[in-house]
Design an enzyme around this catalytic site. Structure first.
Site, PDB file in Angstrom:
ATOM      1  N   SER A 124      88.871  79.068  16.209  1.00 58.89           N
ATOM      2  CA  SER A 124      88.135  80.410  17.091  1.00 58.89           C
ATOM      3  C   SER A 124      87.521  80.535  17.062  1.00 58.89           C
ATOM      4  CB  SER A 124      89.685  80.742  17.506  1.00 58.89           C
ATOM      5  OG  SER A 124      89.218  81.110  18.672  1.00 58.89           O
ATOM      6  N   GLU A 158      86.092  83.464  28.866  1.00 58.96           N
ATOM      7  CA  GLU A 158      85.461  81.354  28.187  1.00 58.96           C
ATOM      8  C   GLU A 158      86.565  80.854  29.349  1.00 58.96           C
ATOM      9  OE1 GLU A 158      87.070  81.421  24.212  1.00 58.96           O
ATOM     10  OE2 GLU A 158      87.604  78.823  24.690  1.00 58.96           O
ATOM     11  N   ASP A 170      93.392  84.444  20.842  1.00 56.36           N
ATOM     12  CA  ASP A 170      92.427  84.447  19.775  1.00 56.36           C
ATOM     13  C   ASP A 170      91.559  85.682  20.186  1.00 56.36           C
ATOM     14  OD1 ASP A 170      93.521  82.115  19.847  1.00 56.36           O
ATOM     15  OD2 ASP A 170      92.296  80.702  20.509  1.00 56.36           O
TER      16      ASP A 170
HETATM   17  P1  ADP Z   1      86.808  76.324  18.735  1.00 56.45           P
HETATM   18  O1  ADP Z   1      88.422  75.582  18.122  1.00 56.45           O
HETATM   19  O2  ADP Z   1      86.214  76.626  16.863  1.00 56.45           O
HETATM   20  O3  ADP Z   1      86.683  77.790  19.178  1.00 56.45           O
HETATM   21  P2  ADP Z   1      85.784  75.263  20.851  1.00 56.45           P
HETATM   22  O4  ADP Z   1      85.422  74.339  21.319  1.00 56.45           O
HETATM   23  O5  ADP Z   1      86.735  76.304  21.587  1.00 56.45           O
HETATM   24  O6  ADP Z   1      86.510  75.190  19.380  1.00 56.45           O
HETATM   25  O7  ADP Z   1      84.261  76.554  20.717  1.00 56.45           O
HETATM   26  C1  ADP Z   1      82.723  76.076  19.963  1.00 56.45           C
HETATM   27  C2  ADP Z   1      82.158  76.513  20.202  1.00 56.45           C
HETATM   28  O8  ADP Z   1      81.455  77.695  20.515  1.00 56.45           O
HETATM   29  C3  ADP Z   1      81.064  75.543  19.294  1.00 56.45           C
HETATM   30  O9  ADP Z   1      80.189  74.196  20.359  1.00 56.45           O
HETATM   31  C4  ADP Z   1      79.666  76.693  20.587  1.00 56.45           C
HETATM   32  O10 ADP Z   1      79.187  76.505  21.047  1.00 56.45           O
HETATM   33  C5  ADP Z   1      80.118  78.001  19.897  1.00 56.45           C
HETATM   34  N1  ADP Z   1      80.008  78.479  18.746  1.00 56.45           N
HETATM   35  C6  ADP Z   1      80.718  78.909  18.150  1.00 56.45           C
HETATM   36  N2  ADP Z   1      80.458  79.208  17.229  1.00 56.45           N
HETATM   37  C7  ADP Z   1      79.734  79.417  16.606  1.00 56.45           C
HETATM   38  C8  ADP Z   1      78.048  79.841  16.176  1.00 56.45           C
HETATM   39  N3  ADP Z   1      77.827  79.797  15.337  1.00 56.45           N
HETATM   40  N4  ADP Z   1      76.617  79.490  17.024  1.00 56.45           N
HETATM   41  C9  ADP Z   1      76.388  79.317  18.197  1.00 56.45           C
HETATM   42  N5  ADP Z   1      77.970  79.033  18.939  1.00 56.45           N
HETATM   43  C10 ADP Z   1      78.907  78.805  18.938  1.00 56.45           C
HETATM   44 MG    MG Z   2      87.892  78.080  21.330  1.00 53.66          MG
END
Ligand code: ADP
Ligand code: MG
Length: 392
Positions: A124, A158, A170
Site C-alpha cells: 500500500s 483514491e 490501508d
Molecule cells: P500499492 O499496492 O503499492 O498501493 P497501487 O497501484 O495502489 O499499489 O499504488 C501505486 C501508485 O501509487 C504508483 O503507481 C504511484 O502512482 C503512486 N505512488 C506510490 N508511491 C509513490 C512514490 N514514492 N512516488 C510517487 N508515486 C508513488
Molecule cells: Mg494501493
C-alpha cells in the site's frame, strides 16, 4: 525511509522553511477477505514509508516533485484537475481535492517526496502517499484532524479521484499505526483497538513476483458467493446482515442449506473472523506459537476453502515454514499472487531471507523480493534535523 538518504536525493538541501511528514505502508497480519463481510482485520504499519518535504507559501499553487518518478506536476488549489501525464500526481491532487471539497482551506506549497514502500507490491504505497499528503497539507493549514477522518478522506480520494476501488484498512493503519503494535479494525463500525505485537519478532513480507489479472474477476465472484451465503442463511437466521453475524457453529448447523462451494467460501470467512479475534488474544498474551498457528490456519483456509491462493504463494509459504525461527506463514492480500507474510524470530530474520529467496527461485523460477519489517508508527511530522543527527 531514512531521512539522511532522502536529504541526499534532494538538491539543493532542504532549508528550514520546509516541514517534513511521513506515512507508512502496511501489512495485514490476519483477516483476509473479511473486510467486505463486515468482519475484522489486523494490519500493522511497517517501517517503510513515504517521506514528504513541504514548503508553504502565500499562494494557492502546489508544485509536486517526485524523487521516484520523473517529472514535476503543478496545480492550483482553486481548480484541481486529473493529470493523465503524471499519474502519480493524482494521489496528491485527489487528496487536496477531497480536503478542499470537505471545507478545509489549504495553503499552496512546494512538495518534494519519495519513499521506500515497494510500489504495486501490496504494501500500500498508495495509502502511504495519500496519508502523507493529507497529514502535511492539513498541518500546514493548522487543522487538527483525527486519524480516522484523515483515513476516510484519503480513501475517498483514491476511490473518487484516482478511481481505484479500495477499502479503508490501508489508510486507517497508515494514519493510526503505532510502533510495535497492530490495529484490530472492525470493518462494520470502524471501531478499532491497538494490539501489541509480541517482542522479538519480525514481520517478513515475501513478494512472489506474481500478479494475475484474475484478481478482480475472482474477487467479485467471491463477494457474490458470500452474498449468496448470507441470503440463504437469512432464511434460518433472520437477524444477520453479513457473514460477520454468523458463528462457525451456526454455519455448520445449516451446512445442508448451502451449495457446497458457497459453504466453503462462507466457512473461510466465519473461521477467519474467529481467527482474527483469537490472534488478538494470542498477541495480548505474548503467545507467538498460537499466533503463528493461526497464520498457518488462515493460509490453509484461503487456499482450500476460499481458493484464492496459487502455486507460487503456496510454495513460498511452505519454504518459509521450514526455516528456523518461523512461527507461521500465510498469503496476505487478495491472492492469486502478491505477497506472503511470515512471523520470524528477529535473530533468524537475515538467515530467513538468505534461505527463502534462493529456494523459492529454484522452485518457481521467479526472483522474490523479501522485506524484513517491524510494526511501526503511523503518519507523523518529523524534525528536519533528525535524520542528519541520526546519520552522524
Ligand atoms: P500499492 O499496492 O503499492 O498501493 P497501487 O497501484 O495502489 O499499489 O499504488 C501505486 C501508485 O501509487 C504508483 O503507481 C504511484 O502512482 C503512486 N505512488 C506510490 N508511491 C509513490 C512514490 N514514492 N512516488 C510517487 N508515486 C508513488
Ligand atoms: Mg494501493
Amino acid at each position: 525511509m531514512d531521512l539522511a538518504a532522502f536529504q541526499r536525493r534532494v538538491t539543493p538541501e532542504l532549508g528550514d522553511e520546509y516541514r517534513l511528514f511521513r506515512a507508512p505502508g502496511r501489512v495485514n497480519l490476519i483477516g483476509e477477505h473479511t473486510d467486505y463481510n463486515d468482519g475484522f482485520v489486523l494490519p500493522a504499519a511497517i517501517d517503510r514509508d513515504v517521506l514528504m518535504a513541504v514548503r508553504p507559501h502565500g499562494g494557492r499553487t502546489v508544485t509536486l516533485v517526485s524523487l521516484d518518478f520523473e517529472g514535476v506536476s503543478t496545480f492550483s488549489l482553486d481548480e484541481i484537475g486529473y493529470d493523465p501525464a503524471q499519474p502519480w500526481s493524482n494521489y496528491l491532487r485527489g487528496v487536496c481535492f477531497v480536503l478542499e471539497e470537505a471545507g478545509f482551506h489549504l495553503r499552496g506549497a512546494d512538495v518534494i517526496f519519495g519513499g521506500d514502500v515497494p510500489i504495486g507490491s501490496g504494501l500500500s504505497s498508495s495509502a502511504a502517499l495519500e496519508v502523507a499528503t493529507a497529514t502535511a497539507f492539513l498541518s500546514l493549514a493548522e487543522y487538527d484532524v483525527p486519524g480516522e477522518e484523515i483515513a476516510r478522506l484519503c480513501q475517498r480520494a483514491e476511490n473518487e479521484f484516482v478511481g481505484t476501488r479500495c477499502g479503508i484498512m490501508d489508510q486507517f493503519i497508515s494514519a493510526l499505526g503505532e510502533a510495535d503494535r497492530a490495529l484490530l479494525i472492525d470493518c462494520r463500525t470502524l471501531a478499532h483497538r491497538s494490539i501489541p505485537v509480541p517482542p522479538g519478532v519480525k514481520l517478513v513480507v515475501g513478494d512472489t513476483g506474481v500478479r494475475r489479472g484474475l484478481v478482480s474477476s475472482e474477487y467479485n465472484t467471491r463477494r457474490g458467493q458470500c452474498e449468496e451465503g448470507v441470503a440463504i442463511l437469512q432464511t434460518v437466521l433472520p437477524g444477520i446482515t453479513a457473514l460477520r453475524d454468523v458463528t462457525p457453529e451456526q454455519l455448520a448447523t445449516h451446512k445442508a442449506l448451502l451449495p457446497e462451494m458457497v459453504y466453503r467460501r462462507c466457512r473461510h470467512v466465519v473461521t477467519e473472523d474467529a481467527r482474527v479475534l483469537q490472534a488478538v488474544g494470542a498477541m495480548e498474551a505474548g503467545d507467538l506459537l498460537t499466533l503463528g498457528r493461526l497464520l498457518n490456519a488462515s493460509h490453509e483456509s484461503l487456499r482450500d476453502d476460499y481458493e484464492v491462493s496459487c502455486r507460487e504463494l503456496d510454495t513460498m509459504v511452505e519454504i518459509a515454514r521450514r526455516q528456523p525461527g518461523v512461527y507461521g506463514a500465510r498469503m496476505t492480500g487478495a491472492g492469486f499472487g502478491g505477497c506472503t507474510i511470515s512471523l520470524v524470530a528477529a535473530e533468524h530474520a537475515d538467515a530467513f531471507v538468505a534461505a527463502v529467496a534462493p529456494a523459492y527461485e529454484a522452485a518457481v523460477n521467479l526472483t522474490p523480493a523479501i522485506y524484513v519489517c517491524a510494526a511501526s508508527a503511523g503518519a507523523r511530522e518529523e524534525e528536519i534535523g533528525d535524520g542528519e543527527s541520526g546519520a552522524a
